[in-house]
Each structure stands twice: as C-alpha cells, then as structure tokens.
Design an enzyme around this catalytic site. Sequence first.
Site, PDB file in Angstrom:
ATOM      1  N   ALA A  65       0.842  -1.188   0.000  1.00 28.67           N
ATOM      2  CA  ALA A  65       0.000   0.000   0.000  1.00 28.67           C
ATOM      3  C   ALA A  65       0.878   1.240   0.000  1.00 28.67           C
ATOM      4  CB  ALA A  65      -0.890  -0.009   1.238  1.00 28.67           C
ATOM      5  N   GLY A 104       0.827  -5.057   1.088  1.00 29.93           N
ATOM      6  CA  GLY A 104      -0.229  -5.155   0.089  1.00 29.93           C
ATOM      7  C   GLY A 104       0.258  -5.773  -1.211  1.00 29.93           C
ATOM      8  N   GLU A 107      -0.048  -9.363  -0.546  1.00 25.90           N
ATOM      9  CA  GLU A 107      -1.490  -9.657  -0.461  1.00 25.90           C
ATOM     10  C   GLU A 107      -2.110  -9.728  -1.854  1.00 25.90           C
ATOM     11  OE1 GLU A 107      -2.085  -6.417   2.450  1.00 25.90           O
ATOM     12  OE2 GLU A 107      -3.227  -7.895   3.593  1.00 25.90           O
ATOM     13  N   GLU A 127       3.791  -5.096   7.679  1.00 21.91           N
ATOM     14  CA  GLU A 127       2.902  -4.058   8.201  1.00 21.91           C
ATOM     15  C   GLU A 127       3.057  -3.812   9.691  1.00 21.91           C
ATOM     16  OE1 GLU A 127       2.056  -6.285   5.973  1.00 21.91           O
ATOM     17  OE2 GLU A 127       0.614  -5.493   4.526  1.00 21.91           O
TER      18      GLU A 127
HETATM   19  N1  CAA Z   1       4.472   3.466   0.259  1.00 14.21           N
HETATM   20  C1  CAA Z   1       4.930   4.676  -0.098  1.00 14.21           C
HETATM   21  N2  CAA Z   1       6.232   4.954  -0.341  1.00 14.21           N
HETATM   22  C2  CAA Z   1       7.102   3.943  -0.234  1.00 14.21           C
HETATM   23  C3  CAA Z   1       6.698   2.649   0.133  1.00 14.21           C
HETATM   24  C4  CAA Z   1       5.310   2.421   0.367  1.00 14.21           C
HETATM   25  N3  CAA Z   1       4.833   1.216   0.674  1.00 14.21           N
HETATM   26  N4  CAA Z   1       7.793   1.851   0.158  1.00 14.21           N
HETATM   27  C5  CAA Z   1       8.837   2.627  -0.178  1.00 14.21           C
HETATM   28  N5  CAA Z   1       8.432   3.892  -0.415  1.00 14.21           N
HETATM   29  C6  CAA Z   1       9.250   5.013  -0.867  1.00 14.21           C
HETATM   30  C7  CAA Z   1      10.335   5.387   0.137  1.00 14.21           C
HETATM   31  O1  CAA Z   1       9.843   6.299   1.090  1.00 14.21           O
HETATM   32  C8  CAA Z   1      11.396   5.999  -0.743  1.00 14.21           C
HETATM   33  O2  CAA Z   1      10.997   7.301  -1.030  1.00 14.21           O
HETATM   34  P1  CAA Z   1      12.087   8.474  -1.220  1.00 14.21           P
HETATM   35  O3  CAA Z   1      12.959   8.007  -2.332  1.00 14.21           O
HETATM   36  O4  CAA Z   1      11.271   9.656  -1.524  1.00 14.21           O
HETATM   37  O5  CAA Z   1      12.806   8.550   0.091  1.00 14.21           O
HETATM   38  C9  CAA Z   1      11.276   5.192  -2.033  1.00 14.21           C
HETATM   39  O6  CAA Z   1       9.971   4.608  -2.013  1.00 14.21           O
HETATM   40  C10 CAA Z   1      12.302   4.096  -2.171  1.00 14.21           C
HETATM   41  O7  CAA Z   1      12.258   3.283  -0.985  1.00 14.21           O
HETATM   42  P2  CAA Z   1      13.570   2.827  -0.231  1.00 14.21           P
HETATM   43  O8  CAA Z   1      14.558   3.935  -0.173  1.00 14.21           O
HETATM   44  O9  CAA Z   1      13.142   2.229   1.057  1.00 14.21           O
HETATM   45  O10 CAA Z   1      14.099   1.708  -1.226  1.00 14.21           O
HETATM   46  P3  CAA Z   1      14.875   0.380  -0.911  1.00 14.21           P
HETATM   47  O11 CAA Z   1      15.185  -0.239  -2.205  1.00 14.21           O
HETATM   48  O12 CAA Z   1      15.974   0.634   0.073  1.00 14.21           O
HETATM   49  O13 CAA Z   1      13.835  -0.568  -0.143  1.00 14.21           O
HETATM   50  C11 CAA Z   1      11.724  -1.662   0.243  1.00 14.21           C
HETATM   51  C12 CAA Z   1      12.721  -1.065  -0.787  1.00 14.21           C
HETATM   52  C13 CAA Z   1      12.362  -2.886   0.908  1.00 14.21           C
HETATM   53  C14 CAA Z   1      10.499  -2.080  -0.509  1.00 14.21           C
HETATM   54  C15 CAA Z   1      11.404  -0.618   1.301  1.00 14.21           C
HETATM   55  O14 CAA Z   1      11.053   0.583   0.674  1.00 14.21           O
HETATM   56  C16 CAA Z   1      10.275  -0.983   2.223  1.00 14.21           C
HETATM   57  O15 CAA Z   1      10.475  -1.716   3.164  1.00 14.21           O
HETATM   58  N6  CAA Z   1       9.051  -0.414   1.956  1.00 14.21           N
HETATM   59  C17 CAA Z   1       7.921  -0.579   2.813  1.00 14.21           C
HETATM   60  C18 CAA Z   1       7.309  -1.936   2.708  1.00 14.21           C
HETATM   61  C19 CAA Z   1       6.083  -2.001   3.582  1.00 14.21           C
HETATM   62  O16 CAA Z   1       6.123  -1.746   4.754  1.00 14.21           O
HETATM   63  N7  CAA Z   1       4.950  -2.380   2.970  1.00 14.21           N
HETATM   64  C20 CAA Z   1       3.716  -2.476   3.667  1.00 14.21           C
HETATM   65  C21 CAA Z   1       2.917  -1.270   3.334  1.00 14.21           C
HETATM   66  S1  CAA Z   1       1.467  -1.202   4.284  1.00 14.21           S
HETATM   67  C22 CAA Z   1       0.373  -2.205   3.497  1.00 14.21           C
HETATM   68  O17 CAA Z   1       0.634  -2.762   2.485  1.00 14.21           O
HETATM   69  C23 CAA Z   1      -0.925  -2.250   4.241  1.00 14.21           C
HETATM   70  C24 CAA Z   1      -1.940  -3.190   3.732  1.00 14.21           C
HETATM   71  O18 CAA Z   1      -1.958  -4.327   4.103  1.00 14.21           O
HETATM   72  C25 CAA Z   1      -3.008  -2.725   2.904  1.00 14.21           C
END
Ligand code: CAA
Length: 691
Positions: A65, A104, A107, A127
């Site tokens: 998400a 997500g 998912e 999450e």
């Molecule tokens: N939503 C919005 N922005 C996100 C994002 C997300 N899920 N994941 C990453 N970004 C953004 C970061 O903030 C970053 O932005 P900036 O360049 O502006 O700083 C950019 O994308 C790149 O991310 P990283 O610098 O973290 O890149 P990376 O290659 O080092 O890591 C990653 C990649 C492992 C995917 C890491 O970004 C990460 O862990 N992301 C979050 C994953 C997460 O927690 N997902 C669950 C979301 S909640 C959900 O999905 C709820 C649900 O059940 C409905």
Amino acid sequence: MTQDNPVSVSREGAVVVLTMRSGPVNALGSALREALRAAFDEAAADPAVSAIVLTGGGRMFSAGADISEFGKPQSGISLPALLDRIESVQKPVVAAIHGNALGGGLETALACHYRVALPSAKVGLPEVKLGILPGAGGTQRLPRIVGPRKALDVIVGGAPIGAKPAAEMGLIDDLAPEDGLVAHAVAFAERVVAEKRPLTRIRDRDDRIAEGRDDPGLFDAFRKENARKLRGFEAPEACIACIEAACRLPFEQGLAFEREQFGKLVSGTQSAAQRHVFFAERQTAKIPDVPEDTAPRPIHKVGVIGAGTMGGGIAMNFLNAGIPVTIVETRQDALDRGLKTIRTNYENTAKKGRLKPEDVETRMGLLTPTLDLEALRDCDLVIEAVFEDMGIKKEIFSKLDRIAKPGAILASNTSYLDIDAIAAMTGRPGDVIGMHFFSPANVMRLLEVVRGEKTEKDVIATAMQLGRKVGKIAVLVGVCHGFVGNRMLAQRQREANRLMLEGVKPWDVDRVIQDFGLPMGPFAMIDLAGLDIGWSRETNKSETVRDLLCELDRRGQKTGAGFYDYDASRKATPSKVTEEIIAKVSGRQGVAQKPASDGEILERCLYPMVNEGAKILEEGKAIRASDIDIVWINGYGWPVYRGGPMFWADTIGLPKVLERLRAYQAEYGDDFKPSALLERLAAEGKGFRDL
Ligand code: CAA
C-alpha cells in the site's frame, strides 16, 4: 493505454501480461489500483485472453500500500475490493514476482491463483513494523496457505523471507530462472490452461488452518514466547487475534474482523508514530546543501586508533562489510586484548549459527594489528577511538596530519568534544569529521556524523554513505557538547538526579522510564556504563552520590554493585546502602524531600529533553526534528511506537509541554526555561512536524 497509465498491457499469445509501473516501488496508490481494476476488467472480459500474468516493472513487484495515503480520505477502489476482483476473475491469474512483494504487494499476489517468483525475490508482510496489520486479506489468506504457526512468524515477525523458503512453505508455486521471469510465468499460465486446472482460490482452502483449530493453545504459547519483544506494541496482538480468527471464522467474517482491527490501528497514535519513523529514517540521508550526486571518496582501507571496547566494535563494522582494517594501540597487551575480544565476539556469533565458522577467519584475516601509527599511511579513512581527553586527541590528530595520505578522511569517535578544535590541529580541517558510534558499536544502528565548520561536502557524503554501507543509520549533526543524543541525555540525567535527591527512589525513576518503553532507566544505564567513567579518588571530593558509591567500590554492574545490587547473573535489586548514601547527600545539601507521582517523574525527565531538542534545532545542530527522533530510537532505544521525543511531544501538544515546563521553571529555575522555538510553535498552534 496512455503513457501515464501505471499499468502497461502486453500479449504473449493468449496470455495477457499486466505490468505495474508506478514510482520506485510500485506502491499501490489509488491511481495504480484504479488502473489495475480497469486492466483486469478488460482482460477478464476479452474472450481471446486465456490467462493473466501480473508483474512489476522496475526494481520490484510491489512494496505494498502507499504508506503516504494512510490517514487521508481514500479515493478510488480500495485494495481489499481490488483483490476481491482479481480473485474472482474466471481465468487463471499468475503473479510473477521479482525484487520485493511486501505488504499489500504480497497480499495482491495472494489474491492471484498462482505465484511464480525469482529465487532472489523476497516476500513478506511487514505491516506490523508500521504499527498496522496486513489489512487486505493477508491475515486471512496467509494462514490458509502456510498454516497459522508460520503465518504468526511471518505476520507478527514482519521480516521478509526469500522466495526459496517461501516456496518450501507453499507460498510460492514455482521458481523461475533469474533471467526469465515473465516468460516462465507465461509458460506456467499456459500449462494451467492446457491442463484445465481448476481455479484455486486461497479463500476456499481450509486444510492448513485445521492446525489452529486442533491446537488453539498455539496462539497463547506464541504470545508467551514473544512477550518481551512485543512489550508496549499494539499491532502484534491485533495480528495474532486476526490469525486466530482466520482459523475460527468463515473467510468473509475473518476479513470483516481484519478490517475492523486494521481500522483501529491505522487511526491510532502508534501507527502514526511508526509511519513517521519509516519516512524519518529515509529523510536522514537528505542533506540540503550536499547534493545527492556528490561523489564520495573511495574507502578501501580503514584505520582505527584504539583497540578498546569502542575501537574494537568500530573495526568489526568494517570487517563485516569486507573492508580491511588496520588497528593501532600503544601497548602490546592492550592490542592483544582488543584482538581477542573481537575474535571471541565472532566465535560466539558463529556458535549461535549466525556466522559461518570459516567467516570468522576471513574477517580476522582482514584485520592488521599494529603498535605503529605510521602503519595508517595507506588508509583512506582513519577513525580515532581513544578515551575522551582533548589533549590526547589533539596530539593524535597532529600526528595523523603528518602520516595520513592526502585526501584521507580523519574522523574522531568523540561523544562530546569539539570537532573544530580537533580539526584545527591539522593542516586539512576540511578532511576532518566526527563519526560517533554508539556502544556496542558493532550492534547499535546509530551513527552520528558530526560536521565541523570546515568539513568538506564530499567528506560528509562519504561518511554518510559508508555508515549506510556498514548497516548503520547515519544522522548528520553539528558541533556542540554531546551532539544531539548525549546533549539531550544530559538533561534527563540531571533531572533524574534532582528527583533522587528529593527522595524519589532511583528504581522508581527507572521503572517509570522503562514503563514508558525505554529499555532501561537512567540509573540502570549508569550502572551498566560504569559510575567511574571520568571519576578518580584523587580529584573527586566525596560530594555526590556517585562519589560515595565509587568510594565504596560500587562502580556499577562490573563490580557487582552500583545504584543497585547485582547477583551473579546481573539481576538488579534495590540497595539499602544506596538509599542511605542518597539520604546523607541530600541532607548535607539541604534538599527538601518531596514525593513525585509517576506522571511528574516522566515529565521532569523527558520534557527538558524535548526542550533541548528544540534548542538543537534552533541552533541548526540537527537538520530536522525527525533526525532527532531517529537518533533517540536507534541510539538509546526510545520506543519506536512513540515515534521519538519530538514526535511524542507533538502528540502531547506543544502548549501542554510548554505549560508544564513553565510550571517547573517557576519551581526549579532556568534548567526548565522553554526554548524560543517551543514558545513560538506553541503560540502558532504548530508542532515540530510543521518545521
Ligand atoms: N508506500 C509509499 N512509499 C514507499 C513505500 C510504500 N509502501 N515503500 C517505499 N516507499 C518510498 C520510500 O519512502 C522511498 O521514497 P524516497 O525516495 O522519496 O525517500 C522510495 O519509495 C524508495 O524506498 P527505499 O529507499 O526504502 O528503497 P529500498 O530499495 O531501500 O527498499 C523496500 C525497498 C524494501 C520495498 C522498502 O522501501 C520498504 O520496506 N518499503 C515498505 C514496505 C512495507 O512496509 N509495505 C507495507 C505497506 S502497508 C500495506 O501494504 C498495508 C496493507 O496491508 C493494505
């Protein structure tokens, strides 16, 4: 489809390939969700299409998400509704996963009928780390495919897993060759069509969840096992309850329960705090006047001066990353001891199975011990980690200036001292910087990078990037006594002391701070570090509680007693001796005895820290409030669910913090004097988040 469409569509024979193309991580924001709905509708309705492959463009399948949409009104189709739509398509839908499928993102893959992945891909439901739970069916679908026990590990643990173990769990149906994901997924889809395999929907399975119905005690056992780790967090319990519900309730009811729990968490303070931390961590890398493309200086070899606890720990960071280290001591016995500590540390890690035995030797093989400072001649970075004595540090830096090659970065690990004064001892102050590691330096994630007045931009960029490379979170701070972390800590320590002299027991102060969520209170922390740091029988004059404790050889955990008494397994118990010493000192100083409620203890210890944080911002010693939060979370164990001291102050409301500081100022004087920034923000109805 227009160029802006975040889903591109292509055809491989009768198979349609939908590719998500949205930003760096294919976050499932409203535009992408809408585009996916349209694309699935179209492909489902097209009689010429036999199957659908869903994949991600760029670096990954999807990071889930769009976190930045949380807390805002939703637009477009919700993710759960979209996944419902995907799952109900009457043609095989195959997810083709590379990079990451997280939250997500996973998912979405679970709503597909099959999942194919590259062996290098990672999948997970992180999450919980954002203070929420997988709210798009993850808590209901995952246990149905891997069983509740594994689902607990994946969902409550939050750590991503590799595609291979995921395939062993049944989460991934097939692994593709590294260079042919989409072709492999298309072939897989064609096979499913040719073999007329039925459309398996995870929601219809209940073989794996039988485990949870047959052994309902497994959930409580999991709670017990993880109680310590999960202390204070709300989301893990909600995750467990949802997985329990998956085993107990029909799918639709389980989904409704998940929705309800998700709604509560996502609107709560903990989740707001944890999301703040997610973005704050990524902000630290951004330095307004150091462009992101600043070329760092190459670092092939590092020198560390001092093989004590700090020096040894610092060296390990680089050895772990495969960077050779030359470590210098003044005496052979100290050098031998330092080396032995590093080796023992690695051997213990190997014993626990977290390091291959042969890697112990590989890492030790990268380490060159020496008594000769001249051996640092070929190092690209030298980090001084001797004890906190300005005279000695100045002497070392003037020698380094003579020895180090041109362009080498000269860093000090000082935790308090003036980097500019140290830099002035060299003819190259632009190459001098602070790299303040936190003890134990091979474990703690924080690195304060201290920018001197003359530090060159590429030196800053190098230190920040190198910090990240060795697994640290690097935060840029300015020169001031104690920098960000210890400068704020001093405020808490002073007030804890004052409370103690007023008759509040040290263990009560510690209990309040620990209940708040920090790993230990101020007095337990001093006992751990040692009361005799900077103390000597000759110069200290039996005036303070610390002096008297040290004189009795109560120097902390290492001597079996400090503020507390310790048994052989280092378990702390309150001490009568300490109580008597405190009574004596406060009697001598004429400190009025007065009880304090837990609420007052907390305010008096933590509000001055917030106030100091505001002063640090005013003086430009930290770039942003969220950097201060990151320092406290990663250097001192501030509970992540409270978002760091500055975020926490915002959740209380700055007018309230200001009002309490003023009240304490009236009673105790200017130690509580509110900073101008705090006054201004409170008056304007703003928070640190608005800076
Ligand atoms: N939503 C919005 N922005 C996100 C994002 C997300 N899920 N994941 C990453 N970004 C953004 C970061 O903030 C970053 O932005 P900036 O360049 O502006 O700083 C950019 O994308 C790149 O991310 P990283 O610098 O973290 O890149 P990376 O290659 O080092 O890591 C990653 C990649 C492992 C995917 C890491 O970004 C990460 O862990 N992301 C979050 C994953 C997460 O927690 N997902 C669950 C979301 S909640 C959900 O999905 C709820 C649900 O059940 C409905």
